[in-house]
Design a protein around this motif. Structure first.
Motif, short mmCIF file in Angstrom:
data_model
loop_
_atom_site.label_atom_id
_atom_site.label_comp_id
_atom_site.label_asym_id
_atom_site.label_seq_id
_atom_site.Cartn_x
_atom_site.Cartn_y
_atom_site.Cartn_z
N GLU A 207 5.25 -15.36 18.38
CA GLU A 207 4.79 -15.12 19.75
C GLU A 207 5.81 -14.32 20.53
O GLU A 207 5.47 -13.42 21.31
CB GLU A 207 4.48 -16.44 20.46
N HIS A 208 7.09 -14.64 20.35
CA HIS A 208 8.15 -13.92 21.06
C HIS A 208 8.16 -12.45 20.65
O HIS A 208 8.28 -11.56 21.48
CB HIS A 208 9.51 -14.57 20.77
N GLN B 15 5.68 -10.73 19.47
CA GLN B 15 4.49 -10.08 20.01
C GLN B 15 4.67 -9.73 21.48
O GLN B 15 4.28 -8.65 21.93
CB GLN B 15 3.26 -10.97 19.83
N ARG B 16 5.30 -10.64 22.25
CA ARG B 16 5.55 -10.36 23.67
C ARG B 16 6.51 -9.19 23.83
O ARG B 16 6.31 -8.31 24.67
CB ARG B 16 6.11 -11.59 24.37
N VAL B 17 7.56 -9.16 23.01
CA VAL B 17 8.52 -8.06 23.08
C VAL B 17 7.84 -6.74 22.73
O VAL B 17 8.05 -5.72 23.39
CB VAL B 17 9.73 -8.33 22.16
N GLU C 126 4.66 -6.03 23.09
CA GLU C 126 3.79 -5.67 24.21
C GLU C 126 4.59 -5.04 25.34
O GLU C 126 4.17 -4.04 25.94
CB GLU C 126 3.04 -6.90 24.72
N GLN C 127 5.75 -5.61 25.64
CA GLN C 127 6.60 -5.07 26.70
C GLN C 127 7.07 -3.66 26.36
O GLN C 127 7.10 -2.78 27.21
CB GLN C 127 7.79 -5.98 26.95
N GLN D 31 4.14 -1.34 26.82
CA GLN D 31 3.88 -1.13 28.24
C GLN D 31 4.91 -0.18 28.84
O GLN D 31 4.57 0.69 29.65
CB GLN D 31 3.88 -2.46 28.98
#
Length: 141
Positions: free
Chosen positions: A7-8, A10-12, A14-15, A18
């Motif tokens: 999850e971490h 995936q968040r990184v 995504e950031q 973006q």
């Protein structure tokens, strides 16, 4: 062997995506496109041959400039080598290679759909991330 991202991670990711879209949306859309298939993706043989010939002529000028101790001839030869190599390495922008055409221009016989309509549907990962980013931008701070 595919290992799923945590999850971490995936968040990184995504950031990072973006940030790429925010800094250079044109590059992000270029990276989103599928790679061209077939003959359109390679280098032009004629362009390659001309570039190599110019680079070899430049090398000859460098050698002549060094032997004659004439700096400007060597510099001119070096410039010819660099430009010939660059010319040989870049593909020509033709209808065969759609990735190098001007973005946003209508080609004859085609209609360009508005951005929102092109993105409807499930799409791939990058398209979904781009949709989320657009929604966040429209909502404001």
């Amino acid at each position: 062997m595919n290992v799923p991202l945590s999850e971490h991670e995936q968040r990184v990711l995504e950031q990072m995506e973006q940030a790429l879209h925010a800094e250079d949306p044109r590059l992000a859309s270029q990276l989103n496109r599928p790679a061209p298939s077939g003959a359109g993706g390679g280098l032009d043989r004629r362009r390659l041959a001309i570039g190599i010939l110019v680079a070899l002529a430049g090398l000859a000028l460098v050698v002549v400039g060094v032997m004659a101790s004439v700096i400007w001839v060597g510099a001119l030869g070096f410039l010819a080598m660099v430009l010939g190599g660059a010319w040989a390495a870049t593909p020509a922008a033709t209808a065969k290679n759609p990735r190098l055409q001007v973005v946003g221009k209508d080609t004859p016989g085609t209609k360009q759909q508005p951005r929102k309509q092109r993105r409807s549907g499930s799409g791939n990962f990058m398209e979904r991330m781009e949709q989320q980013w657009d929604r966040r931008r429209e909502q404001g701070p």
